[in-house]
Design a protein around this motif. Sequence first.
Motif, mmCIF file in Angstrom:
data_model
loop_
_atom_site.group_PDB
_atom_site.id
_atom_site.type_symbol
_atom_site.label_atom_id
_atom_site.label_comp_id
_atom_site.label_asym_id
_atom_site.label_seq_id
_atom_site.Cartn_x
_atom_site.Cartn_y
_atom_site.Cartn_z
ATOM 1 N N ASP A 70 27.009 64.630 46.546
ATOM 2 C CA ASP A 70 26.501 65.587 47.882
ATOM 3 C C ASP A 70 26.238 64.538 48.954
ATOM 4 O O ASP A 70 25.357 63.965 49.169
ATOM 5 N N ASP A 71 27.307 64.874 49.923
ATOM 6 C CA ASP A 71 27.089 64.008 51.078
ATOM 7 C C ASP A 71 26.477 64.551 52.450
ATOM 8 O O ASP A 71 26.340 64.199 53.492
ATOM 9 N N ASP A 72 25.874 65.879 51.929
ATOM 10 C CA ASP A 72 25.069 66.518 53.163
ATOM 11 C C ASP A 72 23.797 66.030 53.379
ATOM 12 O O ASP A 72 22.865 65.802 52.293
ATOM 13 N N ARG B 137 19.711 60.120 55.502
ATOM 14 C CA ARG B 137 20.472 61.423 55.160
ATOM 15 C C ARG B 137 19.765 62.412 55.894
ATOM 16 O O ARG B 137 18.690 63.061 55.304
ATOM 17 N N ALA B 139 20.055 65.564 56.949
ATOM 18 C CA ALA B 139 20.064 66.865 56.547
ATOM 19 C C ALA B 139 19.136 67.190 55.441
ATOM 20 O O ALA B 139 18.322 68.218 55.309
ATOM 21 N N ARG B 143 15.826 69.621 55.069
ATOM 22 C CA ARG B 143 15.710 70.429 53.917
ATOM 23 C C ARG B 143 14.193 70.244 53.092
ATOM 24 O O ARG B 143 13.589 70.978 52.746
ATOM 25 N N ASP B 203 17.247 67.189 45.009
ATOM 26 C CA ASP B 203 18.138 67.192 46.494
ATOM 27 C C ASP B 203 17.794 65.834 47.250
ATOM 28 O O ASP B 203 18.598 65.466 47.927
ATOM 29 N N LYS B 207 18.667 60.864 47.788
ATOM 30 C CA LYS B 207 19.159 60.434 48.997
ATOM 31 C C LYS B 207 18.187 59.577 49.750
ATOM 32 O O LYS B 207 18.767 59.128 50.988
ATOM 33 N N ARG B 484 22.001 77.517 50.729
ATOM 34 C CA ARG B 484 22.756 76.517 51.122
ATOM 35 C C ARG B 484 24.132 76.593 51.170
ATOM 36 O O ARG B 484 25.031 76.311 51.869
#
Lengths: 72, 556
Positions: A70-72, B137, B139, B143, B203, B207, B484
Amino acid sequence: MIPAILRRAVLVLAAVVALLLGADFLVAHHPYFGIDGLPGFALAFGGLAALATLALGAAAGRLIARGAFDDD
Amino acid sequence: MIEAVSPALPLLLGAALAVLLRGRARDAVSVAAAVAALGLVLLLPDREGGRIGWLGFRLVTVAVDPAARLFGAAFAIAALAGIVHALAQRNPLERAAALLYAGAALGIVFAGDLVTFTIFFELLAVGSTLVVWSGGRRAAALRYAAVHAFAGALLIAGAAAASAGGVTTFAAVAEAGPLARGLLLAGLLVNAGAFPFSFWVADAYPKASWSGAVFLSAFTTKAAVYGLIRLFPGESALVVFGAATVVYGAIYALNTRDLRALLSYSIVGQVGIMLMAVGTGSALALAAAALHAFAHVVYKAMMMMAAGGLVDAQGRTPLGAIGPFRRSMPVTALVLAIGALALSGLPLTAGFVSKSALSAALGKEGAAFAWFLLTASSAATFLYAVCRPLLLIETGAAARPLADPSPSRLAPMVLLAALTLAIGFVPAALLGRIPGTGAIAVLTPDHIVFQLAVLAAAALVLLLARAVILPGAATLHDIDSLWRTPLWRVVARWLGRPVATYGRARAGVVAVLRNALAGLERQHGPQGALGRNWPTGSMALSAAILLGATLLLAYI
């Protein structure tokens, strides 16, 4: 065709399981619910739990697999 | 005098100084702050300390009991190890955010009233969001911020409702109405990553940067577990939430192909076990939940550190990626292996000690459902943490050579691994310090054989059924996919298969009809044998032959 290393791993694990089954008859159990004191219970329950987890994981995996990283 | 100083204070001061200082001075202040926090956690006496007045509230900033000390020790160890590990991280924002985050976690643990507890939870959300943000990251950070703003609002509203009568003690929550209790419970469950609020963990954590993920793995979810122990011991709904969270964690960890996502799902699953124990509510079950949180913070932090080494290698952490690096990064590989075995509860690791305590607590309470699920979760954990990664491990040489990380990153990893094993080899050293757990038998032959049998049977089943090794994916759909992914795309995906089936059926029917029409065309069309015009000469000849035959027959 089963890779040789996996065949060996299965054999080793089967031997370990057999040894643990034998040991389970020798140790003194202190069960909480009765059934957990039966020799072989942990092996049977562990195997069934693994089967159930794999079945549930495989069924759910078809629904939840999304894609690459997931590159978001 | 010392009893008035919260262990959060040096870390919060360190966060402020980390913004102002640079280079070695910032490093020295950061480490000193973490050492001071750990020292305070160990030295504070078991009673209430600092009291201050604020906006008419009487805040208790230091309240020490065995549960607070155990969680405090776990958080302070994770903070110190995480800060030393992150010395090579040159992002100044992440350093300050990590210190703020760790300070807030300790502030929650040593809070003696509901207002202090809630304020530190808000600080925790700010610190953790900045840690995720520092990973680059944006985004994902937004979130994460949205989820924790929501959880923070729930907590503030619940705390306000519970202390409406002017009493801000933790005991007031037990007497509060269902709305206040519901809001507080929901806020803590979101922070704990309990199902169905688990989506944010996997999620955000994968990241974060190689160093930020270490802090994230330690604080938020376990601070929420501490809050549940403090405010909702024996809340039966927690058994249900905990069970669902255990199953969720196992299914998702078994399907992901990303190591840091696996570790994140595993955090969720282990939190589920803690929730079941908190919901059971006996003193032993609460102590066991705290013990499991302690052990989990230790070995999960070191696993995140090891995974961080792989982030350096390729920016990502595909499952099995340690394969090509196992010879050039032997310490990282060994730490990952020890962590995975501890996670599965292998005897002689910290995981076995805490799971033995949980097993004894749930068994003695007669909580059969939770006990059997705990036992099954050991098998499931062994499958996703040890067996499946081993089967998926990549072979061959690395794309580029990579060594174990620098000593400042390696040392905390190794020390946490040593602590994991030390607790496993000498469980009494830890159990003896937690009231009520000293009598728990851990390294007895029946417990060892039982646990080894569960794990060995699970491994054998996986090997025999390896045809169903789950291919999985690096990212998985979760509850957050509902918002999403654009709704029309979800609907299109759901409708896609029936529409495709209808299209194929329609094409088949049309083909059959076309074949039939073509057959009719061949026989009865303008050029068909039965439909075409015949030449007039042949018709006249045929008529003449018929007339001739008729005349001949008339004369005979």
